[in-house]
Design an enzyme around this catalytic site. Structure first.
Site, short mmCIF file in Angstrom:
data_model
loop_
_atom_site.label_atom_id
_atom_site.label_comp_id
_atom_site.label_asym_id
_atom_site.label_seq_id
_atom_site.Cartn_x
_atom_site.Cartn_y
_atom_site.Cartn_z
NE ARG A 261 -3.66 -1.97 2.32
CZ ARG A 261 -4.50 -3.06 3.54
NH1 ARG A 261 -4.81 -1.96 4.56
NH2 ARG A 261 -5.19 -3.55 3.16
NE ARG A 276 -1.42 4.17 9.70
CZ ARG A 276 -2.58 3.76 9.09
NH1 ARG A 276 -2.78 3.68 7.68
NH2 ARG A 276 -3.23 4.60 10.24
CD GLU A 348 -8.99 -2.27 10.79
OE1 GLU A 348 -8.43 -0.93 11.03
OE2 GLU A 348 -8.44 -2.62 9.48
CB SER A 351 -11.28 -4.36 8.27
OG SER A 351 -12.65 -3.40 7.71
NE ARG A 390 -2.09 -2.32 11.78
CZ ARG A 390 -2.92 -1.54 11.04
NH1 ARG A 390 -4.36 -1.32 11.96
NH2 ARG A 390 -2.68 -0.23 10.53
#
Length: 423
Positions: A261, A276, A348, A351, A390
RNA sequence: GGAGAGAUGGCCGAGUGGUCGAAGGCGCACGCCUGCUAAGCGUGUGUACCCCUUAAAAGGGUACCGAGGGUUCGAAUCCCUCUCUCUCCGCCA
C-alpha cells in the site's frame, strides 16, 4: 456498483444512504447523463435496425437476380449516420460508467449511522486487559532491543515504512502465518489459495480499488500491473465473469499474501513501528455466498478471525463500523481491535466486510439459483484472518517481560521449533 | 527470445462475405410413451443493454463466435494489432 434500476426507481433512498457515508455525488448530473445515454442509445439502435434490415434485403435481391443499386445508395447514408453516432455514444457511455464506478456501496440498514470512528459500536470484548508490574514498552522498542527488527536499514534498502526482520522475528512472522493458515484450512473449512501478487486493471476494478483509489496502489509500468493491497483482490476475482452452480456455494478461500500500500495521505500517522507499512503480510479470508446466507457467513467469518486471537490469548474487542467509517465496497463491516499495552489502546487487526452484490456486479460473479432460473449476483465477503504484522505487534506487546524478553504463546511454539522465549 | 498451430454457445464440434445467435451431437429442462429401470418420441434450452409495458412476464430492437481496431450496404468468415492456450527450440528460479 449499484443496480442502475435501483438508482432510477429509488434515487431518493439511494441519495440518503450514500450521504450517510459522507460521500458527496452530483446526482443531478447523474440523472442527466442517464437520460442522455438512454436517448442516444435508443436513437442509434433504431438506425442500426434500419441498416440491418436493408442490408438483408440487398442480400436477398442479389440472390434472386434483382438490382440492389437503389437500396445500396439508400443504406450508404444510414451506415454513415451510424458511424457518426458511434463517437458521441461511446463518450456518453464512458461518462455513465465512470459515474457508476465512483458510487460507493449502500450501507446495510443495521450499520450504525456516523461520520467517523467515534460512532463505531462495540459489539463484544474478549479477555482481561493485561497488567504489568513494569512500564510496558512499544513493540518497536522491544523488537529493536531484541535485535529482531531493523527499521533504519530497511529504509536504506527500500524506503521508510519498510522493515527488515531477523532471526526469531522472522520466525515469529512465519509461525503466525502457518498457524493461521492451518487453523482456517483444517478446522474452519477454507480452501487454501496462493494467488498472484500482481494483478491487472480489470481485477482491481472488480473489487473496487479502481478507478477511485489508484493513488493508494503500487503499479508496474510495462506491462501495467498493480501490487495487491490485500488478497481480497485476487481471491474475489478468481470467479470474475463466471456463472457458478448453486452447489458450488458457499466458496471459502484463505490465502497468505504480502500486501502493498502506498499509504498516500497518511503522512505522520504511525510513522514508527510495524503498524503502518508499505509491505505487510496478511492471511485473508474470502467467501462467495448466496444472498440469503451472507450475513450469517459474515458472523462466522468474524468468529473465525477472532479464534486466532483467542488461541493466542490476546485481549480484543469487536466493533461494528459506522456508515462514515466503512470502506467503499462494504455494506457492513466488523473490525477486530487488539489491545496493545505498549500504546494502551486498541488497534485494528482485522476488518471483515460483507460487500453484498457490490463487487459481484462489478466483477460479474453470478450463480444460478436453480436449473431454469436467471443468474443472480453472489454476495462477496472478505476479512483479515489476521493481519500478520499487527499480530506480531500484539504478541510482542502483550507477552513482553520485565527483562526485555518475550514469551512465545503456547500455540505458536510448535511452529517455532519449540522456542519458548525470545531473548 | 525464435518457429509453428489454435481460440466458436454449459461441453464437443461445423461453418471462408449475405437471411448465422450461429448446423449437428452431448448435456440439461418440460411434456409424451413405457405398469419399475433403460431405451424411444416431441418441444425447449446463452448473456447484457435499450424500447414498450409491468407486480412480473410476454413482445420489439441492439450487441456479443478470445480482445480491440479496419475493409464492406452487409463480417464468425477478409485485413491489422494485442492477449491467451498448445507444440518444438533456446534461456532460466
Amino acid at each position: 456498483m449499484l443496480d442502475i434500476k435501483l438508482l432510477r426507481e429509488n434515487l431518493e433512498l439511494v441519495k440518503e444512504r450514500i450521504a450517510s457515508r459522507g460521500a458527496k455525488l452530483d446526482w443531478e448530473r447523474f440523472v442527466a447523463i442517464d437520460r442522455e445515454r438512454r436517448e442516444a442509445l435508443a436513437e442509434w439502435e433504431r438506425l442500426k435496425e434500419k441498416k440491418n434490415r436493408i442490408s438483408g434485403e440487398i442480400g436477398k435481391l442479389k440472390k434472386s437476380g434483382g438490382d440492389p443499386a437503389p437500396l445500396m445508395r439508400e443504406v450508404e447514408e444510414i451506415a454513415q449516420a451510424v458511424r457518426d453516432g458511434e463517437g458521441p455514444l461511446a463518450e456518453i457511455e464512458k461518462r455513465f460508467q465512470d459515474f457508476m464506478l465512483m458510487i460507493p456501496n449502500l450501507p446495510h440498514p443495521t450499520a450504525p449511522l456516523g461520520s467517523g470512528p467515534e460512532q463505531n459500536r462495540e459489539v463484544r470484548s474478549w479477555g482481561e486487559l493485561p497488567r504489568f508490574d513494569f512500564p510496558a514498552k512499544n513493540h518497536w522498542e522491544i523488537g529493536e532491543e531484541l535485535g529482531i527488527f531493523d527499521f533504519s536499514r530497511a529504509a536504506k534498502i527500500a524506503a521508510s515504512r519498510f522493515t527488515v526482520y531477523y532471526g526469531a522475528g522472522a520466525l515469529l512472522e512465519r509461525a503466525l502465518i502457518n498457524f493461521m493458515l492451518d487453523l482456517h484450512t483444517r478446522e474452519r473449512g477454507y480452501r487454501e489459495v496462493l494467488p498472484p501478487f500482481l494483478v491487472n486493471r480489470d481485477t482491481m476494478t472488480g473489487t473496487g480499488q479502481l478507478p477511485k483509489f489508484e493513488e493508494d496502489l503500487f503499479r508496474t509500468v510495462d506491462p501495467e500491473l498493480f501490487l495487491i493491497p490485500t488478497a481480497e483482490v485476487p481471491l474475489t476475482n478468481i470467479h470474475r465473469e463466471e456463472i457458478l452452480d448453486r452447489d458450488d456455494l458457499p466458496i471459502h478461500y484463505v490465502a497468505y499474501t504480502p500486501c502493498f500500500r502506498r499509504e498516500a495521505g497518511s503522512y505522520g500517522q504511525d510513522v514508527r513501528g510495524l503498524i503502518r507499512q508499505h509491505q505487510f503480510n496478511k492471511v485473508e479470508l474470502v467467501k462467495l455466498a448466496e444472498p440469503q446466507n451472507s450475513y450469517e457467513e459474515l458472523e462466522k467469518m468474524v468468529n473465525d478471525a477472532e479464534e486466532v486471537l483467542r488461541r493466542l490469548k490476546i485481549s480484543h474487542r469487536v466493533v461494528e463500523l459506522c456508515t462514515g467509517d466503512m470502506g467503499f465496497a462494504s455494506a457492513k463491516t466488523y473490525d477486530i481491535e487488539v489491545w496493545l499495552p505498549g500504546q494502551a489502546t486498541y488497534r485494528e487487526i482485522s476488518s471483515c466486510s460483507n460487500c453484498e452484490e457490490f463487487q459481484a456486479r462489478r466483477a460479474q460473479i453470478r450463480y444460478r439459483p436453480d436449473k431454469k432460473g436467471k443468474p443472480l449476483f453472489v454476495h462477496t465477503l472478505n476479512g483479515s484472518g489476521l493481519a500478520v504484522g499487527r499480530t506480531v505487534v500484539a504478541v510482542l506487546e502483550n507477552y513482553q517481560q520485565k527483562d526485555g524478553s518475550v514469551v512465545v504463546p503456547e500455540v505458536l511454539r510448535p511452529y517455532m521449533g519449540g522456542l519458548e522465549r525470545i531473548m
